[in-house]
Scaffold this motif. Sequence first.
Motif, PDB file in Angstrom:
ATOM      1  N   LYS A  17       0.836  -1.199   0.000  1.00 47.26           N
ATOM      2  CA  LYS A  17       0.000   0.000   0.000  1.00 47.26           C
ATOM      3  C   LYS A  17       0.870   1.248   0.000  1.00 47.26           C
ATOM      4  N   HIS A  18       1.963   1.206   0.802  1.00 47.71           N
ATOM      5  CA  HIS A  18       2.878   2.356   0.861  1.00 47.71           C
ATOM      6  C   HIS A  18       3.573   2.563  -0.477  1.00 47.71           C
ATOM      7  N   LYS A  19       4.027   1.474  -1.049  1.00 43.20           N
ATOM      8  CA  LYS A  19       4.710   1.599  -2.341  1.00 43.20           C
ATOM      9  C   LYS A  19       3.758   2.082  -3.419  1.00 43.20           C
ATOM     10  N   ILE A  20       2.579   1.546  -3.418  1.00 45.07           N
ATOM     11  CA  ILE A  20       1.615   1.967  -4.437  1.00 45.07           C
ATOM     12  C   ILE A  20       1.247   3.426  -4.249  1.00 45.07           C
ATOM     13  N   GLU A  21       1.176   3.820  -3.005  1.00 43.29           N
ATOM     14  CA  GLU A  21       0.869   5.231  -2.745  1.00 43.29           C
ATOM     15  C   GLU A  21       1.998   6.132  -3.239  1.00 43.29           C
ATOM     16  N   LEU A  22       3.251   5.689  -3.043  1.00 39.39           N
ATOM     17  CA  LEU A  22       4.377   6.470  -3.552  1.00 39.39           C
ATOM     18  C   LEU A  22       4.324   6.578  -5.072  1.00 39.39           C
ATOM     19  N   ALA A  23       4.030   5.442  -5.713  1.00 38.04           N
ATOM     20  CA  ALA A  23       3.937   5.474  -7.175  1.00 38.04           C
ATOM     21  C   ALA A  23       2.820   6.384  -7.629  1.00 38.04           C
ATOM     22  N   SER A  24       1.722   6.328  -6.915  1.00 39.27           N
ATOM     23  CA  SER A  24       0.609   7.198  -7.270  1.00 39.27           C
ATOM     24  C   SER A  24       0.983   8.663  -7.063  1.00 39.27           C
ATOM     25  N   GLN A  25       1.732   8.936  -5.990  1.00 43.51           N
ATOM     26  CA  GLN A  25       2.169  10.313  -5.751  1.00 43.51           C
ATOM     27  C   GLN A  25       3.111  10.789  -6.848  1.00 43.51           C
ATOM     28  N   LEU A  26       3.980   9.914  -7.312  1.00 44.50           N
ATOM     29  CA  LEU A  26       4.869  10.282  -8.395  1.00 44.50           C
ATOM     30  C   LEU A  26       4.078  10.648  -9.633  1.00 44.50           C
ATOM     31  N   GLU A  27       3.028   9.851  -9.921  1.00 41.67           N
ATOM     32  CA  GLU A  27       2.226  10.142 -11.102  1.00 41.67           C
ATOM     33  C   GLU A  27       1.498  11.462 -10.948  1.00 41.67           C
ATOM     34  N   ARG A  28       1.144  11.819  -9.725  1.00 40.52           N
ATOM     35  CA  ARG A  28       0.429  13.074  -9.509  1.00 40.52           C
ATOM     36  C   ARG A  28       1.380  14.253  -9.265  1.00 40.52           C
ATOM     37  N   GLY A  29       2.689  13.974  -9.338  1.00 43.49           N
ATOM     38  CA  GLY A  29       3.660  15.039  -9.115  1.00 43.49           C
ATOM     39  C   GLY A  29       4.024  15.225  -7.675  1.00 43.49           C
ATOM     40  N   LEU A  30       3.580  14.335  -6.827  1.00 47.93           N
ATOM     41  CA  LEU A  30       3.942  14.375  -5.421  1.00 47.93           C
ATOM     42  C   LEU A  30       5.069  13.400  -5.206  1.00 47.93           C
ATOM     43  N   PHE A  31       6.200  13.933  -4.711  1.00 45.26           N
ATOM     44  CA  PHE A  31       7.395  13.126  -4.637  1.00 45.26           C
ATOM     45  C   PHE A  31       7.667  12.693  -3.202  1.00 45.26           C
ATOM     46  N   PRO A  32       8.173  11.515  -3.052  1.00 45.53           N
ATOM     47  CA  PRO A  32       8.556  11.052  -1.709  1.00 45.53           C
ATOM     48  C   PRO A  32       9.811  11.792  -1.248  1.00 45.53           C
ATOM     49  N   PRO A  33      10.212  11.656  -0.011  1.00 49.35           N
ATOM     50  CA  PRO A  33      11.371  12.414   0.503  1.00 49.35           C
ATOM     51  C   PRO A  33      12.638  12.191  -0.287  1.00 49.35           C
ATOM     52  N   GLU A  34      12.908  10.951  -0.664  1.00 49.24           N
ATOM     53  CA  GLU A  34      14.137  10.739  -1.404  1.00 49.24           C
ATOM     54  C   GLU A  34      14.097  11.434  -2.768  1.00 49.24           C
ATOM     55  N   VAL A  35      12.919  11.462  -3.392  1.00 44.11           N
ATOM     56  CA  VAL A  35      12.783  12.156  -4.675  1.00 44.11           C
ATOM     57  C   VAL A  35      12.829  13.664  -4.451  1.00 44.11           C
ATOM     58  N   GLN A  36      12.233  14.101  -3.371  1.00 49.76           N
ATOM     59  CA  GLN A  36      12.271  15.532  -3.074  1.00 49.76           C
ATOM     60  C   GLN A  36      13.709  15.999  -2.857  1.00 49.76           C
ATOM     61  N   GLN A  37      14.496  15.167  -2.192  1.00 54.39           N
ATOM     62  CA  GLN A  37      15.905  15.521  -1.993  1.00 54.39           C
ATOM     63  C   GLN A  37      16.616  15.646  -3.337  1.00 54.39           C
ATOM     64  N   LEU A  38      16.304  14.734  -4.214  1.00 53.03           N
ATOM     65  CA  LEU A  38      16.894  14.820  -5.559  1.00 53.03           C
ATOM     66  C   LEU A  38      16.386  16.066  -6.286  1.00 53.03           C
ATOM     67  N   GLN A  39      15.132  16.396  -6.074  1.00 57.57           N
ATOM     68  CA  GLN A  39      14.577  17.588  -6.706  1.00 57.57           C
ATOM     69  C   GLN A  39      15.276  18.849  -6.187  1.00 57.57           C
ATOM     70  N   VAL A  40      15.534  18.876  -4.900  1.00 55.86           N
ATOM     71  CA  VAL A  40      16.248  20.038  -4.331  1.00 55.86           C
ATOM     72  C   VAL A  40      17.666  20.116  -4.911  1.00 55.86           C
ATOM     73  N   GLU A  41      18.274  18.955  -4.976  1.00 53.30           N
ATOM     74  CA  GLU A  41      19.621  18.916  -5.539  1.00 53.30           C
ATOM     75  C   GLU A  41      19.601  19.351  -7.005  1.00 53.30           C
ATOM     76  N   ARG A  42      18.606  18.966  -7.749  1.00 55.62           N
ATOM     77  CA  ARG A  42      18.488  19.363  -9.167  1.00 55.62           C
ATOM     78  C   ARG A  42      18.288  20.872  -9.287  1.00 55.62           C
ATOM     79  N   GLN A  43      17.452  21.408  -8.402  1.00 58.63           N
ATOM     80  CA  GLN A  43      17.228  22.846  -8.459  1.00 58.63           C
ATOM     81  C   GLN A  43      18.533  23.600  -8.171  1.00 58.63           C
ATOM     82  N   ARG A  44      19.271  23.073  -7.215  1.00 58.44           N
ATOM     83  CA  ARG A  44      20.557  23.700  -6.903  1.00 58.44           C
ATOM     84  C   ARG A  44      21.505  23.615  -8.097  1.00 58.44           C
ATOM     85  N   PHE A  45      21.508  22.448  -8.753  1.00 61.51           N
ATOM     86  CA  PHE A  45      22.358  22.312  -9.942  1.00 61.51           C
ATOM     87  C   PHE A  45      21.898  23.266 -11.044  1.00 61.51           C
TER      88      PHE A  45
END
Length: 462
Positions: free
Chosen positions: A184-212
């Motif tokens: 359920k947790h994994k499916i929810e993460l996948a669903s969040q990714l599809e809706r543009g909601l990122f999990p913490p590890e993805v958000q960290q990558l997003q912050v790092e990308r913005q910095r880059f």
Amino acid sequence: MTTHLPSNASSTPQHVTSSPFRVVPPRPVARPVPAGSQKPAPASAPEPQDPTPSPEKIPPRSHRRFMIGGAIAFGALAVSFIPTPYQVGGDVKLDWRETARQSVHTPIPAVVEQVLVQLGDQVQVGQPIVQLSSRELEREIVDVQEKIAQLARALELSQQEQVRAEATLVQAQAQEQAVREQAKHKIELASQLERGLFPPEVQQLQVERQRFQEQLQEVAMNIERFEELYRAGAVPLLRVEEQQNAYRNVERDLAINAERTELVRRQIQEEATRELGNVNVQSTSVATSITIMEGNRQMTAHREAIAMLEDRLQQLQAQRNALTLVATTTGTVITSDLDLLIGKEVRPENVLLQVAELSQLTANVEIKEDDLDFVQVGASVTFRPRQAKLEAYDARVETILPNVKVDETQQKRVATVRLVIDNPQKRLSPGSSGYAKIFSEWIPLYQRVGREVLKLIPERLL
């Protein structure tokens, strides 16, 4: 001149006639002596008496007959007023009372093992009197006991399997729940990714990308500025190349960040798909465990079969206990040759022995229908047995049967009266006979004779 007869002179006549009667002169009467007389006159001699009575004292023969007849009539009249008991009765045959007798039967076909009583023994209610046995019954008892033991072992194995199945089921259910939560947790993460909601590890990558990206913009601006300075000859070309190298490094880091972000997304989706598969697999395990547990429902069938066999065993044991025959009434054993029954097979329709309470016996007496009005329930009865006519036994009328029938001679109608005869000494026995008289009332003799005469007159003439 007075002549005096000698004292010894006889006054009897000298000649006796042929008449049967004799004349007797009257006896002389002494005369009184006159006053002044010197001496009394001599008494005359007494006359002898003739035993033959005179004709005047003998009554006539017709008169005597009348007196005799009158005396007889008076005596008969007096006798007719003598009170006599009015009784009706007849010959009877004794039997034991229906409520005070027992015919002992075997409940099932069996063999007589032991007879515990003999003729004439007194028995009490509940006393064992005959011991029986049945080989068929014993075989069936052993067979039922073996089946119960087999089912008990099978039930024990089923219970053990059920314990294991229940443990497996609990474990599988716990694992399934954990997998479902993780999926359920994994499916929810996948669903969040599809809706543009990122999990913490993805958000960290997003912050790092913005910095880059910010670094890339800053380096691009530095390159433009240093190129202008280089064209103006303010800085060497090396400085421009340094900024260009820095730009390429930031682009590389940004590309790596994008790859990592995509990798994380794919991992989340793959894990969700994998967890879904695990859920399906775990569901199959749960279903298998449920199937195993449902298969153990045979325990219920085992229990039901055992319960049925135990009921049957109780019935068989009750039948075995019933083979010890006991007395159901207090009385006397009236069956002889009981020792000859030992070892013989008997059936329920056969009478093994009989017990009867002999302190009271019963008998049926037939009385004429004309005498039915003179019989009352509870009336006193006298019974005399044929073998001892001088012995009288007290009895009473127990009931008057409602049916009136024609007797064996087909000449008169009779009613049946049931009597109860007291037999305290138990000298009387069933089957013996005698005569019973039912007392009705005390009536004068003439009334009794009148009743008997009235019975002889046909009803049509009354």
